[in-house]
Design a protein around this motif. Structure first.
Motif, PDB file in Angstrom:
ATOM      1  N   GLY A 162      61.709  64.286  71.282  1.00  0.00           N
ATOM      2  CA  GLY A 162      61.284  65.482  70.572  1.00  0.00           C
ATOM      3  C   GLY A 162      61.647  65.490  69.105  1.00  0.00           C
ATOM      4  N   GLY A 163      62.440  64.534  68.625  1.00  0.00           N
ATOM      5  CA  GLY A 163      62.789  64.468  67.205  1.00  0.00           C
ATOM      6  C   GLY A 163      64.224  64.863  66.927  1.00  0.00           C
ATOM      7  N   ALA A 164      64.582  64.808  65.654  1.00  0.00           N
ATOM      8  CA  ALA A 164      65.962  65.054  65.218  1.00  0.00           C
ATOM      9  C   ALA A 164      66.179  66.529  64.914  1.00  0.00           C
ATOM     10  CB  ALA A 164      66.266  64.196  63.993  1.00  0.00           C
ATOM     11  N   TRP A 165      65.656  67.388  65.742  1.00  0.00           N
ATOM     12  CA  TRP A 165      65.756  68.833  65.547  1.00  0.00           C
ATOM     13  C   TRP A 165      65.755  69.526  66.884  1.00  0.00           C
ATOM     14  CZ3 TRP A 165      61.725  66.081  63.024  1.00  0.00           C
ATOM     15  CH2 TRP A 165      60.624  65.848  63.844  1.00  0.00           C
TER      16      TRP A 165
ATOM     17  N   PHE B  24      71.238  66.192  64.300  1.00  0.00           N
ATOM     18  CA  PHE B  24      71.279  64.784  64.676  1.00  0.00           C
ATOM     19  C   PHE B  24      72.629  64.216  64.258  1.00  0.00           C
ATOM     20  CE2 PHE B  24      69.274  65.153  60.551  1.00  0.00           C
ATOM     21  CZ  PHE B  24      69.867  64.167  59.781  1.00  0.00           C
ATOM     22  N   SER B  25      72.865  62.990  64.633  1.00  0.00           N
ATOM     23  CA  SER B  25      74.128  62.349  64.277  1.00  0.00           C
ATOM     24  C   SER B  25      73.842  61.068  63.506  1.00  0.00           C
ATOM     25  CB  SER B  25      74.961  62.052  65.528  1.00  0.00           C
ATOM     26  OG  SER B  25      74.231  61.239  66.420  1.00  0.00           O
ATOM     27  N   GLY B  26      74.881  60.564  62.906  1.00  0.00           N
ATOM     28  CA  GLY B  26      74.746  59.335  62.143  1.00  0.00           C
ATOM     29  C   GLY B  26      76.119  58.736  61.917  1.00  0.00           C
ATOM     30  N   THR B  27      76.144  57.574  61.318  1.00  0.00           N
ATOM     31  CA  THR B  27      77.421  56.971  60.975  1.00  0.00           C
ATOM     32  C   THR B  27      77.612  57.035  59.469  1.00  0.00           C
ATOM     33  OG1 THR B  27      76.422  54.767  60.939  1.00  0.00           O
ATOM     34  CG2 THR B  27      77.546  55.418  62.963  1.00  0.00           C
TER      35      THR B  27
ATOM     36  N   PHE C 193      73.955  69.136  60.813  1.00  0.00           N
ATOM     37  CA  PHE C 193      73.202  70.309  61.221  1.00  0.00           C
ATOM     38  C   PHE C 193      72.246  70.679  60.098  1.00  0.00           C
ATOM     39  CE2 PHE C 193      77.213  70.274  63.489  1.00  0.00           C
ATOM     40  CZ  PHE C 193      76.763  70.294  64.795  1.00  0.00           C
ATOM     41  N   ASP C 194      71.517  71.740  60.270  1.00  0.00           N
ATOM     42  CA  ASP C 194      70.420  72.083  59.383  1.00  0.00           C
ATOM     43  C   ASP C 194      70.818  72.140  57.906  1.00  0.00           C
ATOM     44  OD1 ASP C 194      67.546  72.751  59.495  1.00  0.00           O
ATOM     45  OD2 ASP C 194      68.196  74.617  58.549  1.00  0.00           O
ATOM     46  N   GLU C 195      71.889  72.829  57.585  1.00  0.00           N
ATOM     47  CA  GLU C 195      72.281  72.993  56.177  1.00  0.00           C
ATOM     48  C   GLU C 195      72.562  71.650  55.503  1.00  0.00           C
ATOM     49  OE1 GLU C 195      75.849  75.104  53.635  1.00  0.00           O
ATOM     50  OE2 GLU C 195      75.389  75.876  55.631  1.00  0.00           O
TER      51      GLU C 195
ATOM     52  N   ALA D  16      62.849  70.689  58.783  1.00  0.00           N
ATOM     53  CA  ALA D  16      62.457  69.978  60.008  1.00  0.00           C
ATOM     54  C   ALA D  16      61.017  70.306  60.385  1.00  0.00           C
ATOM     55  CB  ALA D  16      63.414  70.329  61.142  1.00  0.00           C
ATOM     56  N   ASP D  17      60.580  71.547  60.135  1.00  0.00           N
ATOM     57  CA  ASP D  17      59.191  71.913  60.429  1.00  0.00           C
ATOM     58  C   ASP D  17      58.214  71.034  59.649  1.00  0.00           C
ATOM     59  OD1 ASP D  17      59.403  73.937  62.352  1.00  0.00           O
ATOM     60  OD2 ASP D  17      59.763  75.481  60.841  1.00  0.00           O
ATOM     61  N   ASP D  18      58.554  70.733  58.391  1.00  0.00           N
ATOM     62  CA  ASP D  18      57.671  69.904  57.562  1.00  0.00           C
ATOM     63  C   ASP D  18      57.587  68.478  58.099  1.00  0.00           C
ATOM     64  OD1 ASP D  18      57.451  72.148  55.955  1.00  0.00           O
ATOM     65  OD2 ASP D  18      59.023  71.471  54.576  1.00  0.00           O
ATOM     66  N   VAL D  19      58.731  67.926  58.487  1.00  0.00           N
ATOM     67  CA  VAL D  19      58.763  66.546  58.985  1.00  0.00           C
ATOM     68  C   VAL D  19      58.127  66.464  60.375  1.00  0.00           C
ATOM     69  CG1 VAL D  19      60.283  64.616  59.564  1.00  0.00           C
ATOM     70  CG2 VAL D  19      60.766  66.036  57.568  1.00  0.00           C
ATOM     71  N   PHE D  20      58.214  67.542  61.145  1.00  0.00           N
ATOM     72  CA  PHE D  20      57.602  67.584  62.473  1.00  0.00           C
ATOM     73  C   PHE D  20      56.110  67.282  62.400  1.00  0.00           C
ATOM     74  CE2 PHE D  20      55.307  70.130  65.677  1.00  0.00           C
ATOM     75  CZ  PHE D  20      55.747  69.495  66.822  1.00  0.00           C
ATOM     76  N   GLU D  21      55.468  67.726  61.316  1.00  0.00           N
ATOM     77  CA  GLU D  21      54.037  67.487  61.143  1.00  0.00           C
ATOM     78  C   GLU D  21      53.726  65.984  61.118  1.00  0.00           C
ATOM     79  OE1 GLU D  21      51.953  70.004  61.307  1.00  0.00           O
ATOM     80  OE2 GLU D  21      53.638  71.409  61.382  1.00  0.00           O
TER      81      GLU D  21
END
Length: 168
Positions: free
Chosen positions: A23-26, A69-72, A85-87, A98-103
């Motif tokens: 479903g993506g990173a959101w 999402f997570s990362g190193t 997180f979102d901020e 995230a809505d923009d990238v979802f497209e």
């Protein structure tokens, strides 16, 4: 061992993003901007295509996607997994929601490229580190609380000022 966690600051860079969850990173959040949700509570899609929030009991035709999402992150001494997180993701992605990238999510190359641009970028991090129990096993969780781009010019001025003090 603070129950709320300990805070630390360091300079490092992202070396990897775990962005491939289903479903993506959101996550899908309630579009209600007011209390109690404030665009943060998770919503689920109903069989008729609407979105239902268990928190405010609302049913909406759309949802709002929020980054998670997570990362190193690595510096010269070590690397560690962090949660974004979102901020923080908005900061990382220059305000891209995230809505923009979802497209573009259906286009895997575009989606991967979006994250690739942010990889190996250097930041000043403030993180919260705390112990948590996951499946009866203790685990250290690191969450980014704040991140700012490295200001190389300001750092250079600080180093020069310190060197000038030593020469006196």
């Amino acid at each position: 061992q603070n129950e709320k966690g300990d805070y630390l600051c360091f300079k490092g860079m992202f070396t990897f993003f775990k962005k491939d969850k289903e479903g993506g990173a959101w996550y899908t959040a309630c579009p209600n901007k007011d209390e109690p949700c404030r665009n943060r509570c998770k919503v689920t899609q109903t069989t008729d295509g609407n979105w239902q929030c268990d928190r405010c009991q609302g049913v909406y035709p759309t949802c709002t996607r929020k980054w998670i999402f997570s990362g190193t992150v690595a510096d010269d001494t070590a690397s560690t997994w962090v949660s974004l997180f979102d901020e923080q993701a908005l900061t990382l992605f220059n305000g891209a929601k995230a809505d923009d990238v979802f497209e573009e999510f259906e286009n895997q190359d575009s989606y991967d490229g979006f994250f690739a641009k942010a990889c190996y970028s250097e930041w000043n991090f403030k993180c919260r580190v705390k112990n948590e129990m996951v499946n009866d096993e203790p685990r250290i969780k690191t969450s980014i609380v704040r991140m700012d781009p490295v200001d190389y010019a300001a750092e250079s001025r600080d180093i020069i000022a310190q060197l000038e003090k030593w020469q006196m």
